[in-house]
Scaffold this motif. Structure first.
Motif, short mmCIF file in Angstrom:
data_model
loop_
_atom_site.label_atom_id
_atom_site.label_comp_id
_atom_site.label_asym_id
_atom_site.label_seq_id
_atom_site.Cartn_x
_atom_site.Cartn_y
_atom_site.Cartn_z
N ASN A 220 0.81 -1.22 0.00
CA ASN A 220 0.00 0.00 0.00
C ASN A 220 0.84 1.27 0.00
O ASN A 220 0.48 2.26 -0.65
N GLU A 221 1.97 1.27 0.71
CA GLU A 221 2.81 2.47 0.75
C GLU A 221 3.39 2.78 -0.63
O GLU A 221 3.41 3.94 -1.04
N GLU A 222 3.83 1.75 -1.34
CA GLU A 222 4.38 1.98 -2.68
C GLU A 222 3.28 2.42 -3.65
O GLU A 222 3.48 3.29 -4.48
N ILE A 223 2.09 1.82 -3.52
CA ILE A 223 0.97 2.22 -4.37
C ILE A 223 0.63 3.69 -4.13
O ILE A 223 0.40 4.45 -5.07
N GLU A 224 0.61 4.11 -2.87
CA GLU A 224 0.32 5.51 -2.55
C GLU A 224 1.35 6.45 -3.15
O GLU A 224 1.01 7.54 -3.62
N LEU A 225 2.63 6.03 -3.18
CA LEU A 225 3.69 6.87 -3.75
C LEU A 225 3.49 7.12 -5.25
O LEU A 225 3.77 8.21 -5.74
N ILE A 226 3.04 6.13 -5.97
CA ILE A 226 2.93 6.25 -7.43
C ILE A 226 1.50 6.51 -7.91
O ILE A 226 1.27 6.70 -9.10
N PHE A 227 0.55 6.56 -6.99
CA PHE A 227 -0.86 6.66 -7.36
C PHE A 227 -1.15 7.87 -8.26
O PHE A 227 -1.85 7.75 -9.27
N ALA A 228 -0.62 9.04 -7.91
CA ALA A 228 -0.89 10.25 -8.70
C ALA A 228 -0.37 10.11 -10.13
O ALA A 228 -1.06 10.52 -11.09
N ASP A 229 0.81 9.50 -10.30
CA ASP A 229 1.35 9.30 -11.66
C ASP A 229 0.49 8.31 -12.44
O ASP A 229 0.20 8.53 -13.62
N LEU B 133 -7.20 -2.14 -7.00
CA LEU B 133 -7.37 -0.83 -7.65
C LEU B 133 -8.36 -1.03 -8.79
O LEU B 133 -8.41 -2.09 -9.41
N THR B 134 -9.15 -0.01 -9.09
CA THR B 134 -10.11 -0.11 -10.19
C THR B 134 -10.08 1.16 -11.04
O THR B 134 -9.57 2.20 -10.60
N VAL B 135 -10.61 1.04 -12.25
CA VAL B 135 -10.81 2.21 -13.11
C VAL B 135 -12.24 2.19 -13.62
O VAL B 135 -12.86 1.14 -13.76
N SER B 136 -12.75 3.38 -13.88
CA SER B 136 -14.04 3.50 -14.55
C SER B 136 -13.77 4.15 -15.90
O SER B 136 -12.82 4.91 -16.06
N GLY B 137 -14.61 3.81 -16.86
CA GLY B 137 -14.44 4.31 -18.22
C GLY B 137 -14.44 3.14 -19.19
O GLY B 137 -14.64 2.00 -18.80
N GLU B 138 -14.20 3.44 -20.44
CA GLU B 138 -14.20 2.40 -21.46
C GLU B 138 -12.78 2.02 -21.83
O GLU B 138 -11.95 2.86 -22.17
N LEU B 139 -12.51 0.70 -21.75
CA LEU B 139 -11.18 0.20 -22.06
C LEU B 139 -10.91 0.30 -23.56
O LEU B 139 -11.84 0.18 -24.36
N PRO B 140 -9.64 0.49 -23.93
CA PRO B 140 -9.30 0.45 -25.35
C PRO B 140 -9.50 -0.98 -25.88
O PRO B 140 -9.52 -1.94 -25.10
N PRO B 141 -9.64 -1.13 -27.21
CA PRO B 141 -9.79 -2.48 -27.77
C PRO B 141 -8.59 -3.36 -27.43
O PRO B 141 -7.47 -2.87 -27.28
N ILE B 142 -8.85 -4.66 -27.30
CA ILE B 142 -7.77 -5.60 -26.99
C ILE B 142 -6.98 -5.90 -28.24
O ILE B 142 -7.54 -6.24 -29.28
N ALA C 6 -1.21 1.21 -19.87
CA ALA C 6 -0.29 2.35 -19.91
C ALA C 6 0.99 2.03 -19.13
O ALA C 6 1.00 1.14 -18.29
N SER C 7 2.05 2.79 -19.42
CA SER C 7 3.31 2.71 -18.67
C SER C 7 3.70 4.11 -18.22
O SER C 7 3.32 5.10 -18.85
N PHE C 8 4.48 4.16 -17.16
CA PHE C 8 4.99 5.44 -16.67
C PHE C 8 6.23 5.18 -15.82
O PHE C 8 6.52 4.04 -15.44
N TYR C 9 6.96 6.25 -15.56
CA TYR C 9 8.14 6.18 -14.69
C TYR C 9 7.88 6.99 -13.43
O TYR C 9 7.23 8.05 -13.48
N HIS C 10 8.39 6.50 -12.32
CA HIS C 10 8.36 7.24 -11.07
C HIS C 10 9.73 7.04 -10.43
O HIS C 10 10.13 5.90 -10.14
N GLN C 11 10.48 8.13 -10.24
CA GLN C 11 11.83 8.08 -9.68
C GLN C 11 12.68 7.01 -10.39
O GLN C 11 13.27 6.14 -9.76
N GLU C 12 12.68 7.06 -11.71
CA GLU C 12 13.48 6.19 -12.57
C GLU C 12 13.08 4.72 -12.53
O GLU C 12 13.75 3.86 -13.08
N GLN C 13 11.97 4.39 -11.90
CA GLN C 13 11.44 3.03 -11.88
C GLN C 13 10.30 2.96 -12.90
O GLN C 13 9.43 3.82 -12.92
#
Length: 194
Positions: free
Chosen positions: A78-87, A106-115, A141-148
């Protein structure tokens, strides 16, 4: 096409849903997929209303940008998830998906892109757990947080929870490991397939 079997036109009404709450007070709204009365209790097979997601950290990729050469580590702390949640929330908003820090997943709402076939990751589960099938995940999606480097995926198979409703109407999760729970889970899944 989304990962889920139901469409918004035929979603169950709100009477067919419950809210789970975890120890941290977070909630998760779920549809009741099936129920079974057994030994003076009602057991429920639940599926989240919103789309579950997982976040994976890629380890040992200093020499390579290829995910095939990197080890996937599922984020559960949970601590690591909280650190990167905003990104994570920001990159998903670019796909018109709204990230939620819900109970148990964790969940998302909205329409997923096609598979797309190239966007499917097959995650080999712990070999010590016999009988577990590899899990297929759709890349979002992908993203970086503190070079990770992190990647966000949604499971292609529905995420189901086994729960019990007590006499006060409170819902509590139960683990399917116990033999009696295995019977109940099989009954709930078998009836759902009919």
């Amino acid at each position: 096409m989304s990962s889920y079997l139901f469409s918004q036109e035929n979603e169950p009404d709100e009477a067919d849903s419950v809210t789970l709450r975890d120890e941290a007070g977070r909630t998760l709204d779920c549809y009741i997929e099936n129920s079974l009365d057994f030994d003076d209790a009602t057991y429920l097979l639940l599926m989240p209303v919103d789309i579950p997601i997982v976040i994976i950290a890629w380890e040992d990729e200093a020499d390579s940008e290829e995910e095939d050469d990197a080890e996937a580590v599922l984020l559960e702390d949970n601590e690591e998830i909280e650190l990167i949640f905003a990104d994570a929330k920001a990159v998903l908003e670019e796909l018109n998906l709204s990230l939620k820090y819900t109970a148990y997943t964790l969940t998302v709402s909205g329409e997923l892109p096609p598979i797309e076939d190239e966007d499917i990751l097959t995650l080999e589960l712990d070999e010590a757990e016999e009988g577990l099938e590899p899990e297929e995940l759709q890349f979002l999606a992908s993203f970086y947080h503190q070079e990770q480097r992190y990647s966000i995926y949604t499971p292609l198979a529905p995420l189901l929870f086994l729960a019990k409703s007590n006499v006060r109407g409170d819902i509590e999760l139960v683990t399917p490991e116990e033999e009696r729970m295995q019977y109940i889970l099989e009954e709930l899944l078998f009836e759902e397939g009919d």
